[in-house]
Design a protein around this motif. Structure first.
Motif, PDB file in Angstrom:
ATOM      1  N   GLU A 114       0.831  -1.205   0.000  1.00  0.00           N
ATOM      2  CA  GLU A 114       0.000   0.000   0.000  1.00  0.00           C
ATOM      3  C   GLU A 114       0.865   1.255   0.000  1.00  0.00           C
ATOM      4  OE1 GLU A 114      -0.445  -2.635   1.913  1.00  0.00           O
ATOM      5  OE2 GLU A 114      -2.276  -3.400   0.956  1.00  0.00           O
ATOM      6  N   GLU A 115       1.892   1.267   0.847  1.00  0.00           N
ATOM      7  CA  GLU A 115       2.793   2.429   0.881  1.00  0.00           C
ATOM      8  C   GLU A 115       3.538   2.577  -0.444  1.00  0.00           C
ATOM      9  OE1 GLU A 115       5.440   2.051   4.179  1.00  0.00           O
ATOM     10  OE2 GLU A 115       3.854   2.212   5.688  1.00  0.00           O
ATOM     11  N   PHE A 116       3.935   1.444  -1.025  1.00  0.00           N
ATOM     12  CA  PHE A 116       4.655   1.496  -2.297  1.00  0.00           C
ATOM     13  C   PHE A 116       3.797   2.127  -3.389  1.00  0.00           C
ATOM     14  CE2 PHE A 116       5.524  -0.304  -6.457  1.00  0.00           C
ATOM     15  CZ  PHE A 116       6.875  -0.047  -6.609  1.00  0.00           C
ATOM     16  N   PHE A 117       2.567   1.685  -3.529  1.00  0.00           N
ATOM     17  CA  PHE A 117       1.727   2.212  -4.607  1.00  0.00           C
ATOM     18  C   PHE A 117       1.270   3.637  -4.333  1.00  0.00           C
ATOM     19  CE2 PHE A 117       1.441  -2.278  -5.834  1.00  0.00           C
ATOM     20  CZ  PHE A 117       1.752  -2.133  -7.190  1.00  0.00           C
ATOM     21  N   ALA A 118       1.263   4.045  -3.054  1.00  0.00           N
ATOM     22  CA  ALA A 118       1.022   5.463  -2.759  1.00  0.00           C
ATOM     23  C   ALA A 118       2.169   6.306  -3.325  1.00  0.00           C
ATOM     24  CB  ALA A 118       0.892   5.673  -1.256  1.00  0.00           C
ATOM     25  N   LEU A 119       3.402   5.824  -3.168  1.00  0.00           N
ATOM     26  CA  LEU A 119       4.546   6.513  -3.778  1.00  0.00           C
ATOM     27  C   LEU A 119       4.402   6.533  -5.295  1.00  0.00           C
ATOM     28  CD1 LEU A 119       7.566   4.987  -1.773  1.00  0.00           C
ATOM     29  CD2 LEU A 119       6.739   7.347  -1.637  1.00  0.00           C
ATOM     30  N   TRP A 120       4.047   5.397  -5.862  1.00  0.00           N
ATOM     31  CA  TRP A 120       3.981   5.284  -7.315  1.00  0.00           C
ATOM     32  C   TRP A 120       2.907   6.199  -7.897  1.00  0.00           C
ATOM     33  CZ3 TRP A 120       7.272   3.112 -10.580  1.00  0.00           C
ATOM     34  CH2 TRP A 120       6.878   2.992 -11.931  1.00  0.00           C
ATOM     35  N   ARG A 121       1.766   6.294  -7.230  1.00  0.00           N
ATOM     36  CA  ARG A 121       0.706   7.167  -7.730  1.00  0.00           C
ATOM     37  C   ARG A 121       1.130   8.631  -7.701  1.00  0.00           C
ATOM     38  NH1 ARG A 121      -2.519   3.369  -4.952  1.00  0.00           N
ATOM     39  NH2 ARG A 121      -2.488   4.644  -3.061  1.00  0.00           N
ATOM     40  N   ASN A 122       1.956   8.981  -6.741  1.00  0.00           N
ATOM     41  CA  ASN A 122       2.425  10.358  -6.657  1.00  0.00           C
ATOM     42  C   ASN A 122       3.376  10.688  -7.795  1.00  0.00           C
ATOM     43  OD1 ASN A 122       2.756  12.941  -5.202  1.00  0.00           O
ATOM     44  ND2 ASN A 122       4.861  12.225  -4.899  1.00  0.00           N
TER      45      ASN A 122
END
Length: 248
Positions: free
Chosen positions: A38-46
């Protein structure tokens, strides 16, 4: 090269994350880290990264699941980390579209060297067709600007960096038998290892993309005792910005 490159690191071990973020940052990379999917894809979406480093063993979605999801939207280079000793994880990782695999424990400088190698290989080492072209082979097309395949029924299929490089090598040498050693040298350069069978995994992955029937496929054929050959003619279609299409 490294000063402009952004790396995302996914590992649930806080000590490893702190160590690697500090070391890679001191060596000119911009690094952000996450402890779970979840934290990884939050970074990726940013903002997407230039390369991702993924631990395999994670709480919740593991590294394999993260890369499967990521490959639906991006061909970003990926390096797997794993504490498991064995070839199975490495083969699975390659089949999913990883560019490299590093077993734990490892020296941070080895990871840095592998990151630099993968980034260089992605951007410089392998010749690729000029941008602004569609390469037609069989009933398929490769968009060299977007780096994706167009299926016979016009569906877009994203390619990993390794898949794109290998396909470009075949498209530049149609009807030419290429040995495993040649393909390794062209895709990995001086980092190729003798008797490395990863090229067979990558060819198999590319055949799956092309729905090409495994070793008895009609596009990428196996030549027993010699290697592989792209058994199709290639036509190049120039797509100038704002212009009409021309073929050559």
């Amino acid at each position: 090269m490294d000063t402009t490159k952004t790396i995302y690191l996914l590992d649930d071990d806080a000590d490893i994350r702190e160590l690697l973020v500090d070391y890679l940052t001191r060596n000119g990379l911009t690094v952000s880290s996450a402890s779970n999917a979840e934290e990884f894809f939050a970074l990726w979406r940013n903002a997407p990264a230039d390369l991702v480093v993924l631990d395999i063993m994670l709480p919740g979605d593991d590294g394999f699941a993260v890369l499967r999801r990521l490959r639906q939207q991006s061909a970003v280079p990926a390096i797997f980390l794993s504490a498991l000793d064995g070839s199975t994880d490495r083969i699975v990782g390659l089949e999913l579209g990883a560019d490299d695999y590093l077993g734990k424990p490892f020296e941070p400088r080895e990871l840095l060297a592998r990151i630099r190698t993968v980034l260089r290989r992605s951007s410089e080492a392998t010749p690729s067709p000029p941008q602004g072209r569609l390469l037609h082979f069989g009933s398929w097309r490769l968009d060299t600007t977007a780096r994706h395949l167009l299926t016979p029924d016009n569906v877009i299929l994203p390619l990993s960096g390794a898949e794109f490089r290998l396909l470009c090598i075949f498209l530049e040498r149609p009807q030419q038998v290429l040995s495993r050693d040649t393909l390794l040298a062209l895709t990995q350069g001086r980092n190729a290892q003798p008797y490395d069978r990863s090229i067979d995994v990558l060819v198999s992955r590319l055949r799956n993309r092309l729905r090409d029937g495994g070793r008895y496929g009609t596009l990428i054929k196996t030549v027993r005792g010699e290697g592989y050959v792209l058994a199709a003619d290639v036509r190049s279609e120039v797509l100038p910005a704002g212009g009409s299409r021309h073929t050559s």
